[in-house]
Design an enzyme around this catalytic site. Structure first.
Site, PDB file in Angstrom:
ATOM      1  N   HIS A 269       0.926  -1.249  -0.185  1.00  0.00           N
ATOM      2  CA  HIS A 269       0.127   0.032   0.075  1.00  0.00           C
ATOM      3  C   HIS A 269       0.714   1.166   0.001  1.00  0.00           C
ATOM      4  O   HIS A 269       0.438   2.390  -0.149  1.00  0.00           O
ATOM      5  CB  HIS A 269      -1.050  -0.001   1.177  1.00  0.00           C
ATOM      6  CG  HIS A 269      -0.514   0.182   2.511  1.00  0.00           C
ATOM      7  ND1 HIS A 269      -0.236  -1.045   3.273  1.00  0.00           N
ATOM      8  CD2 HIS A 269      -0.236   1.462   3.134  1.00  0.00           C
ATOM      9  CE1 HIS A 269       0.194  -0.613   4.549  1.00  0.00           C
ATOM     10  NE2 HIS A 269       0.273   0.989   4.356  1.00  0.00           N
TER      11      HIS A 269
ATOM     12  N   SER B  66       4.475   1.859   8.082  1.00  0.00           N
ATOM     13  CA  SER B  66       4.017   0.812   6.989  1.00  0.00           C
ATOM     14  C   SER B  66       5.201   0.582   6.284  1.00  0.00           C
ATOM     15  O   SER B  66       5.702   1.768   5.720  1.00  0.00           O
ATOM     16  CB  SER B  66       2.875   1.058   6.144  1.00  0.00           C
ATOM     17  OG  SER B  66       1.722   1.336   6.972  1.00  0.00           O
TER      18      SER B  66
END
Length: 182
Positions: free
Chosen positions: A19, A142
């Site tokens: 992502h 992330s």
């Protein structure tokens, strides 16, 4: 602009979350990704480079499957990794990971996203493809590596992919096995 973290997996390759490089809601692959190892505020102590190629796993691109939320960024040359090195990986059995201390360092957005922060924690649960863990994680981290130190060797065991709403649970990572490495 989005903030993500990553880690060198080879001389020109940076591993990260899928992502971080691909978003269906935002039109697909990122148009530009800059890698700044060791960034500290406005300082880029090792320099910076823009990606020349960006990859994400098809299972993530096609349907957003969290088991495949990983990607890679390819840089134009080795000048950054020559200064900072890169991680190896190990697909440890559950019994070794369950008792290991998990470590990560990344760029949390709640701290401004431009300084690297370290934290550690422990495994909460494991599947063949994912790891759930207890650590202080926020958006921006992330794509950072989850590494362990087993038998004196630091190896990546997972890629941080999900921090939960407002840093809450669950905190998940994709385990780095041979398929992920490939």
């Amino acid at each position: 602009a989005f903030i993500c973290s990553g880690f060198f997996i080879g001389p020109r390759a940076v591993g990260t979350a899928g992502h971080c490089v691909y978003s269906r809601d935002n039109g697909g692959f990122a148009s530009s990704i800059q890698v700044i190892p060791g960034r500290n505020g406005d300082s880029s102590p090792f320099g910076a480079q823009f990606a020349v190629t960006i990859f994400a796993q098809n299972g993530y691109i096609q349907n957003g499957n969290p088991d495949f939320d990983y990607g890679a960024v390819i840089l134009p040359d080795r000048s950054l990794s020559n200064q900072v090195g890169y991680f190896g990986y190990a697909n440890y059995p559950n019994s070794q990971l369950s008792s290991a201390t998990l470590n990560t360092a990344g760029y949390p957005g709640d701290k401004g996203g431009s300084t690297q922060w370290y934290t550690n924690g422990s495994v909460a649960s494991l599947t063949a493809l994912r790891m759930e863990f207890a650590m202080d994680i926020m958006g921006g981290q992330s794509g950072s590596s989850i590494w362990v130190n087993i038998n004196g060797e630091r190896k990546v065991a997972a890629i941080l992919t999900h921090h939960g709403p407002h840093g809450g649970c669950p905190k998940l990572g994709v385990r780095v096995n041979q398929d992920v490495y490939n």
